[in-house]
Scaffold this motif. Structure first.
Motif, short mmCIF file in Angstrom:
data_model
loop_
_atom_site.label_atom_id
_atom_site.label_comp_id
_atom_site.label_asym_id
_atom_site.label_seq_id
_atom_site.Cartn_x
_atom_site.Cartn_y
_atom_site.Cartn_z
N ILE A 276 16.70 -1.45 -0.55
CA ILE A 276 16.18 -1.86 -1.86
C ILE A 276 16.66 -0.83 -2.88
O ILE A 276 17.04 0.30 -2.53
CB ILE A 276 14.63 -1.94 -1.87
N ASP A 277 16.64 -1.23 -4.13
CA ASP A 277 17.12 -0.34 -5.20
C ASP A 277 15.99 0.42 -5.88
O ASP A 277 16.17 1.58 -6.26
CB ASP A 277 17.86 -1.17 -6.26
N LEU A 278 14.83 -0.24 -6.00
CA LEU A 278 13.78 0.37 -6.81
C LEU A 278 12.40 -0.11 -6.36
O LEU A 278 12.23 -1.26 -5.96
CB LEU A 278 14.00 0.00 -8.28
N VAL A 279 11.43 0.83 -6.40
CA VAL A 279 10.04 0.49 -6.08
C VAL A 279 9.20 0.62 -7.35
O VAL A 279 9.28 1.64 -8.04
CB VAL A 279 9.47 1.44 -5.00
N LEU A 280 8.40 -0.41 -7.64
CA LEU A 280 7.38 -0.32 -8.69
C LEU A 280 6.09 0.09 -7.99
O LEU A 280 5.56 -0.66 -7.15
CB LEU A 280 7.20 -1.66 -9.40
N MET A 281 5.60 1.30 -8.29
CA MET A 281 4.53 1.93 -7.51
C MET A 281 3.25 2.13 -8.31
O MET A 281 3.26 2.78 -9.37
CB MET A 281 5.05 3.28 -7.00
N ASP A 282 2.15 1.59 -7.79
CA ASP A 282 0.83 1.86 -8.37
C ASP A 282 0.42 3.28 -7.95
O ASP A 282 0.99 3.84 -7.00
CB ASP A 282 -0.16 0.82 -7.84
N ILE A 283 -0.58 3.87 -8.63
CA ILE A 283 -1.05 5.22 -8.25
C ILE A 283 -2.31 5.14 -7.40
O ILE A 283 -2.34 5.60 -6.26
CB ILE A 283 -1.31 6.10 -9.49
N GLU A 284 -3.37 4.55 -7.95
CA GLU A 284 -4.67 4.56 -7.26
C GLU A 284 -4.71 3.44 -6.23
O GLU A 284 -4.88 2.28 -6.56
CB GLU A 284 -5.80 4.37 -8.28
N MET A 285 -4.54 3.83 -4.93
CA MET A 285 -4.58 2.84 -3.85
C MET A 285 -5.25 3.46 -2.64
O MET A 285 -5.20 4.68 -2.45
CB MET A 285 -3.15 2.42 -3.47
N PRO A 286 -5.87 2.63 -1.78
CA PRO A 286 -6.49 3.17 -0.57
C PRO A 286 -5.44 3.59 0.46
O PRO A 286 -4.27 3.23 0.34
CB PRO A 286 -7.31 1.99 -0.05
N ALA B 111 9.11 10.83 -9.07
CA ALA B 111 9.19 9.52 -9.74
C ALA B 111 10.29 9.51 -10.79
O ALA B 111 10.51 10.51 -11.49
CB ALA B 111 7.85 9.17 -10.38
N ASP B 112 10.99 8.37 -10.90
CA ASP B 112 12.10 8.25 -11.86
C ASP B 112 11.65 7.66 -13.19
O ASP B 112 12.42 7.63 -14.15
CB ASP B 112 13.19 7.35 -11.27
N GLY B 113 10.41 7.18 -13.25
CA GLY B 113 9.91 6.60 -14.49
C GLY B 113 8.41 6.40 -14.39
O GLY B 113 7.82 6.50 -13.31
N TYR B 114 7.80 6.07 -15.52
CA TYR B 114 6.34 5.95 -15.57
C TYR B 114 6.00 4.94 -16.67
O TYR B 114 6.16 5.23 -17.84
CB TYR B 114 5.74 7.32 -15.88
N LEU B 115 5.57 3.75 -16.25
CA LEU B 115 5.23 2.70 -17.21
C LEU B 115 3.77 2.29 -17.05
O LEU B 115 3.22 2.37 -15.95
CB LEU B 115 6.11 1.46 -16.98
N LEU B 116 3.17 1.86 -18.14
CA LEU B 116 1.81 1.34 -18.07
C LEU B 116 1.84 -0.16 -17.78
O LEU B 116 2.77 -0.87 -18.16
CB LEU B 116 1.07 1.62 -19.39
N LYS B 117 0.80 -0.64 -17.10
CA LYS B 117 0.80 -2.02 -16.61
C LYS B 117 0.76 -3.07 -17.71
O LYS B 117 1.04 -4.23 -17.47
CB LYS B 117 -0.37 -2.23 -15.66
N ASP B 118 0.39 -2.67 -18.93
CA ASP B 118 0.39 -3.66 -20.01
C ASP B 118 1.78 -3.85 -20.62
O ASP B 118 1.95 -4.53 -21.63
CB ASP B 118 -0.63 -3.28 -21.09
N LYS C 95 15.12 4.41 -6.26
CA LYS C 95 14.44 4.76 -7.51
C LYS C 95 12.96 4.34 -7.42
O LYS C 95 12.65 3.30 -6.83
CB LYS C 95 15.08 4.04 -8.71
N ILE C 96 12.10 5.13 -8.01
CA ILE C 96 10.67 4.80 -8.01
C ILE C 96 10.13 4.90 -9.44
O ILE C 96 10.24 5.94 -10.08
CB ILE C 96 9.87 5.72 -7.08
N VAL C 97 9.58 3.78 -9.91
CA VAL C 97 8.95 3.76 -11.23
C VAL C 97 7.44 3.55 -11.02
O VAL C 97 7.04 2.57 -10.39
CB VAL C 97 9.53 2.64 -12.12
#
Length: 216
Positions: A50-60, A100-107, A79-81
């Motif tokens: 895979i090229d890139l992962v969209l990763m949440d922070i708060e998870m069990p 992490a390669d980037g940081y975006l908000l979910k909105d 890559k991980i955003v």
């Protein structure tokens, strides 16, 4: 050429929202999804093409920051955003430190999510403007970074925090003992533990350091 994406998100509603946003773009392919960091590591070991992962922070089970660090050590080319609702300084600092390669908000809207992914794949860094501003402030003020790093290493129990709060108000051991329904010797023991955790040797040092790293 299509960009192969994985999404890691424990909230099914938000997961569908991200899928819908990416559905507008034909050159994005979602290869797999995971609901926590632990499942993400299992899936990435099965399929790391895979090229890139969209990763949440708060998870069990395993949070997004720890998962990012583990993935980057084993598969540095991926890559991980971070895609999260949390924009506090500690999360930003920890995510960047983890690789992490980037940081975006979910909105984020579909266009800017897509642009962030493409920019990151081209060697840039996807970043919501408010996050970019906070990151610059963190970099300009090393004291903040130091405080956050120190705060990570110091974890007081609820009772220790209460004792420290009372100590910072100038109360004596006896008065603290009365207020918290403890014996003076127990208060003294809590204070010894606080000194050891904060790596200080006096009441003044303890209060100053606790304030600096936002423990009180």
């Amino acid at each position: 050429m299509k960009t192969k994406i994985a999404i890691v998100e424990d909230n099914s509603f938000l997961l569908r929202a991200v899928e819908e946003k990416l559905g507008f773009f034909n050159d994005i392919v979602i290869k797999w999804k995971a609901v926590n960091g632990k499942e993400c590591l299992e899936k990435i070991n099965e399929d790391h093409l895979i090229d890139l992962v969209l990763m949440d922070i708060e998870m069990p089970f395993l949070n997004g920051v720890d998962a990012t660090e583990k993935i980057k050590k084993k598969y540095p080319q991926i890559k991980i955003v971070i895609l999260t609702v949390f924009d506090n300084d500690e999360n930003i600092f920890n995510a960047i430190k983890a690789g992490a390669d980037g940081y975006l908000l979910k909105d984020v809207d579909p266009e800017n999510l897509y642009k962030g992914i493409i920019d990151t794949m081209n060697g840039g860094a996807a970043m919501t403007p408010s996050i970019a501003l906070r990151t610059l402030k963190l970099l300009r003020n090393p004291i903040d970074l130091k405080s956050i790093a120190e705060q990570e290493q110091v974890s007081l129990t609820n009772r220790e925090a209460e004792v420290l709060e009372q100590l910072s108000n100038g109360l004596s051991y006896t008065k603290i003992a009365d207020n918290l329904f403890l014996s003076p010797s127990t208060v003294r023991k809590h204070i010894e533990n606080i000194y050891a955790k904060l790596q200080v040797h006096s009441k003044l040092e303890a209060i100053q350091k606790a304030k600096r790293i936002n423990l009180i």
